[in-house]
Design an enzyme around this catalytic site. Sequence first.
Site, PDB file in Angstrom:
ATOM      1  N   THR A  21       1.226  -1.328   0.084  1.00  0.00           N
ATOM      2  CA  THR A  21      -0.186   0.197   0.232  1.00  0.00           C
ATOM      3  C   THR A  21       0.585   1.473  -0.159  1.00  0.00           C
ATOM      4  O   THR A  21       2.167   0.889   0.365  1.00  0.00           O
ATOM      5  CB  THR A  21      -1.067  -0.157   1.417  1.00  0.00           C
ATOM      6  OG1 THR A  21      -1.686  -0.950   1.308  1.00  0.00           O
ATOM      7  CG2 THR A  21      -1.507   0.832   1.533  1.00  0.00           C
ATOM      8  N   THR A  39      -4.410   0.919  -2.630  1.00  0.00           N
ATOM      9  CA  THR A  39      -3.626  -0.347  -2.608  1.00  0.00           C
ATOM     10  C   THR A  39      -4.188  -1.496  -3.325  1.00  0.00           C
ATOM     11  O   THR A  39      -5.004  -0.834  -3.927  1.00  0.00           O
ATOM     12  CB  THR A  39      -4.038  -0.957  -1.163  1.00  0.00           C
ATOM     13  OG1 THR A  39      -2.957  -2.693  -0.713  1.00  0.00           O
ATOM     14  CG2 THR A  39      -5.573  -1.466  -0.664  1.00  0.00           C
ATOM     15  N   GLN A  60      -9.714  -6.378  -2.896  1.00  0.00           N
ATOM     16  CA  GLN A  60      -9.792  -6.469  -1.710  1.00  0.00           C
ATOM     17  C   GLN A  60     -10.633  -7.154  -1.084  1.00  0.00           C
ATOM     18  O   GLN A  60     -11.667  -7.045  -0.186  1.00  0.00           O
ATOM     19  CB  GLN A  60     -10.510  -4.624  -1.703  1.00  0.00           C
ATOM     20  CG  GLN A  60      -8.985  -3.598  -1.396  1.00  0.00           C
ATOM     21  CD  GLN A  60      -8.184  -4.304  -0.516  1.00  0.00           C
ATOM     22  OE1 GLN A  60      -7.430  -4.532  -1.010  1.00  0.00           O
ATOM     23  NE2 GLN A  60      -7.880  -4.323   1.305  1.00  0.00           N
ATOM     24  N   SER A  92     -12.006  -2.548   5.741  1.00  0.00           N
ATOM     25  CA  SER A  92     -10.324  -1.832   5.660  1.00  0.00           C
ATOM     26  C   SER A  92      -9.518  -0.743   6.669  1.00  0.00           C
ATOM     27  O   SER A  92     -10.514  -0.260   7.275  1.00  0.00           O
ATOM     28  CB  SER A  92     -10.435  -1.238   4.897  1.00  0.00           C
ATOM     29  OG  SER A  92      -9.129  -0.538   4.446  1.00  0.00           O
ATOM     30  N   GLY A 114       0.670   0.651   5.843  1.00  0.00           N
ATOM     31  CA  GLY A 114       1.270  -0.408   6.752  1.00  0.00           C
ATOM     32  C   GLY A 114      -0.259  -1.481   7.267  1.00  0.00           C
ATOM     33  O   GLY A 114      -0.246  -2.212   7.883  1.00  0.00           O
ATOM     34  N   GLY A 115      -1.482  -1.685   7.058  1.00  0.00           N
ATOM     35  CA  GLY A 115      -2.431  -2.475   7.075  1.00  0.00           C
ATOM     36  C   GLY A 115      -3.230  -1.994   8.421  1.00  0.00           C
ATOM     37  O   GLY A 115      -3.310  -1.331   7.781  1.00  0.00           O
TER      38      GLY A 115
END
Length: 201
Positions: A21, A39, A60, A92, A114-115
């Site tokens: 991302t 992302t 996603q 998300s 960074g998730g």
Amino acid sequence: NKASPPSKVKPFKLRKESKDTTHYSIIDKEGNAVSNTYTLGLSFGSGVTIPGTGILMNSQMNNFAYRYGDKNDISRGASPGNRFEPGKKPMSTMAPTIIFDKNNELFLITGSPGGSDIPAAILRVITGVIDFDLDIGEATMLPRIHKDWPYVGLEHERAVSRDIVRRLKSMGHETEYENTIGSTQSIHIINGVNHGYADLR
């Protein structure tokens, strides 16, 4: 007109491109602001490209509870609230952020890759600027701590003081060292002047 000897040919150096991302924050000359976190989800996303554009579609859909109904899984991957159903968007943690001050003037633009680390990274910058009156560089480089449900560990960067880590352990936290937590890209507007800072992480 003449062959080049191999010793004169410079080797091609591959540029390392992140598969992860990314985030960017922008203000144009008219004052329009953009905070964009983008992302593909995985290295090549879904592997599907929009014909004629070269734009890859993300993956996603895997952010839905792909293990819904698995009684052995207590993570978001099995969450009833995040199960795949018509009309729903998947969970998300991406959180591109634009903040206005009490006079409704543009004040701060930020965001991060960074998730699951994204909310902690962004919150650290925001509280550094708003609550502690730090400049955007100081707020960005504050050490970060992250706690993610349902995992036991409390992640922290190396810059978190050992005293704090010891105190957290004495309270019962299982601390885990993380190289980096997010990588914010921010613009702080002060008296009409844009102060940008790219996270050194």
